[in-house]
Design an enzyme around this catalytic site. Sequence first.
Site, short mmCIF file in Angstrom:
data_model
loop_
_atom_site.label_atom_id
_atom_site.label_comp_id
_atom_site.label_asym_id
_atom_site.label_seq_id
_atom_site.Cartn_x
_atom_site.Cartn_y
_atom_site.Cartn_z
N ARG A 31 0.79 -1.24 0.09
CA ARG A 31 -0.06 -0.09 0.02
C ARG A 31 0.79 1.29 -0.05
O ARG A 31 2.02 1.19 0.41
CB ARG A 31 -0.94 -0.01 1.26
CG ARG A 31 -1.71 -1.17 1.49
CD ARG A 31 -2.62 -1.24 2.77
NE ARG A 31 -3.61 -2.46 2.52
CZ ARG A 31 -3.07 -3.64 3.34
NH1 ARG A 31 -2.15 -3.82 3.68
NH2 ARG A 31 -4.22 -4.31 3.06
N LYS A 56 -1.98 -2.61 7.51
CA LYS A 56 -3.43 -2.23 7.74
C LYS A 56 -3.61 -3.35 9.05
O LYS A 56 -3.44 -4.46 8.96
CB LYS A 56 -4.01 -2.68 6.64
CG LYS A 56 -5.68 -2.34 6.84
CD LYS A 56 -6.40 -2.48 5.32
CE LYS A 56 -7.63 -1.87 5.26
NZ LYS A 56 -8.41 -2.37 4.21
N HIS A 125 -3.16 2.27 -5.36
CA HIS A 125 -3.67 1.15 -4.88
C HIS A 125 -3.85 0.16 -6.39
O HIS A 125 -3.84 -0.87 -6.09
CB HIS A 125 -4.95 1.57 -4.33
CG HIS A 125 -5.48 0.46 -3.56
ND1 HIS A 125 -4.84 0.25 -1.98
CD2 HIS A 125 -6.36 -0.52 -3.72
CE1 HIS A 125 -5.64 -1.20 -1.58
NE2 HIS A 125 -6.52 -1.46 -2.72
N ARG A 128 -1.53 -2.68 -6.51
CA ARG A 128 -1.84 -3.81 -5.89
C ARG A 128 -2.65 -4.90 -6.80
O ARG A 128 -2.58 -5.87 -6.61
CB ARG A 128 -2.50 -3.46 -4.47
CG ARG A 128 -1.80 -3.08 -3.34
CD ARG A 128 -2.53 -2.56 -2.04
NE ARG A 128 -3.18 -3.88 -1.55
CZ ARG A 128 -2.69 -4.70 -0.69
NH1 ARG A 128 -1.55 -4.70 -0.36
NH2 ARG A 128 -3.51 -5.56 0.05
N HIS A 151 -3.94 -10.45 3.04
CA HIS A 151 -5.38 -10.14 3.13
C HIS A 151 -5.90 -11.61 4.13
O HIS A 151 -5.26 -12.57 4.19
CB HIS A 151 -6.25 -10.83 1.88
CG HIS A 151 -6.11 -9.89 0.84
ND1 HIS A 151 -6.20 -9.72 -0.49
CD2 HIS A 151 -5.87 -8.22 1.02
CE1 HIS A 151 -6.03 -8.59 -0.95
NE2 HIS A 151 -6.11 -7.71 -0.26
N TYR A 160 -9.10 -8.65 -5.92
CA TYR A 160 -7.79 -8.08 -6.68
C TYR A 160 -7.52 -8.75 -7.74
O TYR A 160 -7.15 -8.13 -8.72
CB TYR A 160 -6.71 -8.07 -5.62
CG TYR A 160 -6.99 -6.97 -4.59
CD1 TYR A 160 -5.92 -6.05 -4.57
CD2 TYR A 160 -7.78 -7.06 -3.67
CE1 TYR A 160 -6.15 -4.85 -3.90
CE2 TYR A 160 -7.67 -6.17 -2.63
CZ TYR A 160 -7.02 -4.82 -2.76
OH TYR A 160 -6.90 -4.03 -1.89
#
Length: 180
Positions: A31, A56, A125, A128, A151, A160
Amino acid sequence: MQRLLPSCDTSTRSGCRDFAVLTMLVRLGLRAGEVAKLQLEHIDWRAGEIVIAHSKGNRTERLPLPADVGEAIAAYLRHGRPASTQGRTVFVRITAPHHALTTGAVTQIVRHAGERCGFEPIHAHRLRHTAATLMLRGGASLPEIGQLLRHRNAITTSIYAKVDRDALRSIARPWPGDVA
């Protein structure tokens, strides 16, 4: 990526930095904020790992440091990062004062690289998603992609990677009772 990375003039400080930032984003699926907050001590050159300490969810994660990513970072540290930089942040502004890049500055690096290539505006982003798609095309499984992207849920990873529907079809199992 075949056009974004070469759009960086690595003979300049900013081009060297931008190349390293873009390489990290697309190869590790990081990120923008994770790249912006990367500290020198987060790179374990001997173990070939990078520590993502501001992930995150306030988790600390260890990722492999691919050779091309390590080479891009090392080239930036040797030739692009201003010697007068204060602090331990890896990526900093080229012009004084040499403060750490912000998340927005990382996104601007991506946007400017896209503009040099003639792309519609893109953000960090998006890379990603590119990382996930490239891994899928390279034969990685969704769980492997999810592990790199950090994730917790496989459904998130499939979002994604959904861009490449043909590749997803190639790894999908037939529905029970479906005629092939």
